[in-house]
Write a protein that holds these residues in place. Structure first.
Motif, PDB file in Angstrom:
ATOM      1  N   VAL A 170     -13.079  30.373  31.139  1.00 44.15           N
ATOM      2  CA  VAL A 170     -12.297  29.428  31.940  1.00 44.15           C
ATOM      3  C   VAL A 170     -10.917  29.227  31.308  1.00 44.15           C
ATOM      4  N   SER A 171     -10.889  29.116  29.978  1.00 47.78           N
ATOM      5  CA  SER A 171      -9.609  28.929  29.285  1.00 47.78           C
ATOM      6  C   SER A 171      -8.663  30.095  29.507  1.00 47.78           C
ATOM      7  N   VAL A 172      -9.202  31.294  29.376  1.00 53.45           N
ATOM      8  CA  VAL A 172      -8.347  32.480  29.537  1.00 53.45           C
ATOM      9  C   VAL A 172      -7.770  32.519  30.953  1.00 53.45           C
ATOM     10  N   ARG A 185      -7.403  30.031  33.113  1.00 52.76           N
ATOM     11  CA  ARG A 185      -6.460  28.944  33.346  1.00 52.76           C
ATOM     12  C   ARG A 185      -5.144  29.225  32.620  1.00 52.76           C
ATOM     13  N   ARG A 211     -14.674  29.794  27.268  1.00 56.52           N
ATOM     14  CA  ARG A 211     -13.561  30.675  26.889  1.00 56.52           C
ATOM     15  C   ARG A 211     -13.027  31.417  28.113  1.00 56.52           C
TER      16      ARG A 211
END
Ligand SMILES: C[S@@+](CC[C@H](N)C(=O)[O-])C[C@H]1O[C@@H](n2cnc3c(N)ncnc32)[C@H](O)[C@@H]1O
Lengths: 227, 388
Positions: free
Chosen positions: B130-132, B134, B128
């Motif tokens: 990493v997602s935020v 990116r 999560r």
């Protein structure tokens, strides 16, 4: 007065003010889009407005089987700023996770600042649902796909994403907007055509509900990927 | 079991959030290189791959594979091809890869097994994060692309305004020979053009005709101006031309409105903080003058303060006249609504807030605009009450 459980994680609240659908608030004290917080017996619920959320509308229209359950991993296509997603997040709980994809930067930013920042089970993704490979690294195999992208090729998008992400036997929920697909056809025929495409793509149709009066010209289709 | 026997054979390479894995056809993980357990570093590696360049970990993986005698790697994730080739192996791209599916399906347990994380929960937390990270970057990239559109549209709006002014002046001059009093009665260029387009000859300025144009309380002034006009008669040939010019102006003014609406919607999307503090149109003009968001964000706020007043600044340097106190930002009510002697200070305060907003849009994405705006509004209100 005590909340009636309709599906796991979904309740009907009754009070002098009237009846309302609700989910148990995963982040008590916090609201996300103007919904109401109601506490009963020490448990806080967030009301769920069928005029704001197609899944709530489907429940009000008599949804037979709730595909979502506690602990599910969900890929949400067309998440926008997360109105429905916030309730999905409530229902799947801390053990579940939802990856919310939208291609518009503005709502995704609102999703981050509004919802994802406060909820450990929500991951935001800026991406085009028509190109699932571009976010394949961030999303694992999931139990279900929820699609509400208001695009001409809804079913195609669901099938493509299912190929990359959906576990066998996994579910898909697809909102179909009769108008965005073909203005000239009668709504029923548009829904049927989309449903047929899902079938050809390897899905079994569980049910399909028209959402009026909550959401005009829309249906919600629940399907399961054959294992 | 690996050794030389596999010389020249193929191996699958799968990219994940925790590192890079090499697998045989039967899903045996034979090599792995893990990323550090840090979202920023993971993201940096993924970005390199996406740009077609190998990360440190990728080069390390390829080195290991080459040492083991593997010459070709199989991938199904096309975008890795360039990075792998760059690291020195042959690449074969396949449509579906069993090993990749295997890794994707079991990623949480693999992550735990290889100690990339302590448990599954931690895997999701890392993923999560990493997602935020990116997504925040992707949003910024999308925004700066939109920023380029803003600059174009702001320039167009600027040119359009100049042309509209010149042409409207021409219309007033020419039609004024026939109906000189109208110019005074109507100072809005668009309404003036609309009147000429619709009514033409002054004799058509009747209460009924004017009533249809929904001009509100302007009608009275226009009527009384038309009653005893000193203008010359209008030749029908001139009338035709004037009405056609006026019609074109009216449609250009409508176009101008749509352009402004476009600028507003893009600015609110691309520079949300700056738009809230400056207002979308001024935001667009500032971007245009500065030459882009990054440049605006890196300017000292004293430069932002006089952006658009370059001529005055130049003059002051040459002649020793007083330097300008404000440029474009004079258009902001926080500055122009102030009494003259307070404007310098107001411009400085506003410029400082604009700089903060631009930096947030350019670098952090933090939503600070509303708070900055609130401070300005409060301050303006306080001053207004104090000066009563
Ligand atoms: C009807 S709204 C979704 C509302 C949301 N599901 C809810 O109930 O809270 C449709 C969303 O799909 C997004 N969308 C449309 N096409 C898309 C695509 N190809 N990829 C990703 N998102 C898309 C739009 O940006 C919009 O935010």
């Amino acid at each position: 007065m005590s909340p009636k459980r309709i599906f796991p994680g979904v309740y009907r609240l009754e009070s002098e003010a009237g009846k309302a659908l609700a989910t148990m608030n995963l982040t008590p004290g916090r609201r996300f889009y103007g919904e109401q917080l109601v506490t009963v017996d020490g448990v806080e619920y967030r009301t769920w407005n069928p005029y704001r959320s197609k899944l709530a509308a489907a429940i009000r229209k008599g949804l037979g089987v709730m595909p979502l359950s506690r602990g599910d991993k969900v890929l949400y296509l067309g998440v926008a700023s997360g109105t429905t997603c916030s309730h999905v997040s409530d229902i799947i709980g801390v053990g579940g996770h939802v990856w919310g994809v939208d291609f518009a930067p503005r709502p995704i930013r609102d999703l981050i600042e509004g919802l994802a920042k406060h909820r450990a089970n929500v991951s935001p993704i800026l991406g085009d649902a028509r190109r699932p490979r571009t976010y394949a690294l961030n999303v694992p195999k999931v139990d279900g796909i929820y699609a509400d992208v208001a695009q001409p090729d809804q079913a195609g998008i669901v099938i493509e994403n299912a190929r990359v992400f959906l576990k066998s036997g996994g579910w898909a929920v697809m909102a179909v907007k009769s108008r965005s697909i073909d203005v000239t056809k009668a709504p029923q025929r548009v829904y049927e055509a989309e449903i047929e495409k899902l079938r050809e793509g390897g899905f079994e149709i569980v049910e399909s509900l028209e959402l009026d009066p909550f959401e005009k010209d829309h249906a919600l289709v629940v399907a399961r990927l054959k294992s | 079991m690996n050794g030389n026997a596999e010389s020249g054979s193929q191996i699958h390479v799968v990219e994940t959030l925790i590192g890079i894995f090499a697998l045989t056809h039967d899903n045996d993980i034979v090599e792995r290189v893990l990323y550090p357990r840090d979202a920023k570093q993971i993201n940096a590696a993924l970005e390199r791959h996406a740009a077609g360049e190998p990360s440190k970990e990728m080069s390390e993986m390829v080195e290991k594979l080459v040492q083991r005698g593997f010459e070709t790697v199989i991938i199904s994730n096309e975008h890795l091809a360039d990075a792998l080739r760059g690291a020195g192996v042959n690449v074969e791209i396949v449509e579906d890869s069993g090993p990749e599916d295997f890794v994707r399906e079991n990623i949480e347990s693999i992550a735990v097994d290889f100690r990339a994380v302590e448990d599954k929960t931690q895997y999701y937390a890392l993923s999560r994060e990493v997602s935020v990270l990116r997504t925040r970057k992707d949003i910024q990239k999308a925004q700066s692309e939109r920023g380029a559109t803003i600059i174009q549209t702001a320039q167009l709006l600027n040119e359009l305004d100049k042309s509209l002014n010149v042409l409207s002046g021409k219309l007033r001059e020419w039609y004024g020979l026939h109906f000189p009093e109208l110019s005074r009665a109507v100072d809005d260029h668009k309404i003036y053009a609309l009147l000429v387009e619709r009514l033409g000859d002054r004799s058509n300025f009747s209460p009924e005709n004017l009533g249809e144009l929904e001009l509100g309380d302007r009608v009275k002034g226009i009527l009384s101006a038309s009653e005893d006009s000193m203008g010359a008669p209008l030749l029908s040939e001139d009338e035709e031309h004037l009405r056609s010019l006026a019609a074109n102006l009216v449609s250009l003014y409508s176009y101008r409105e749509s352009l402004e609406a476009l600028i507003m919607s893009i600015a609110e999307e691309a520079v949300p903080n700056l738009s809230v503090v400056a207002g979308p149109v001024l935001a667009a003009k500032l971007l245009e003058k500065a030459g882009g968001l990054k440049k605006l964000a890196m300017m000292p706020s004293s430069t932002v303060q006089i952006l658009g007043a370059e001529k005055a600044l130049f003059r002051s340097k040459m002649t020793g006249a007083k330097p300008p106190k404000h440029g474009l930002i004079f258009q902001h009510p926080y500055v122009h609504a102030k009494p003259r002697k307070l404007r310098g200070k107001a411009a400085r305060t506003l410029a400082a807030k604009l700089s903060l907003a631009a930096r947030a849009d350019a670098f952090t994405g933090n939503p600070i605009g509303a708070e900055l705006r609130r401070q300005l509004d409060e301050d303006a209100e306080r001053q207004a009450t104090e000066s009563v």
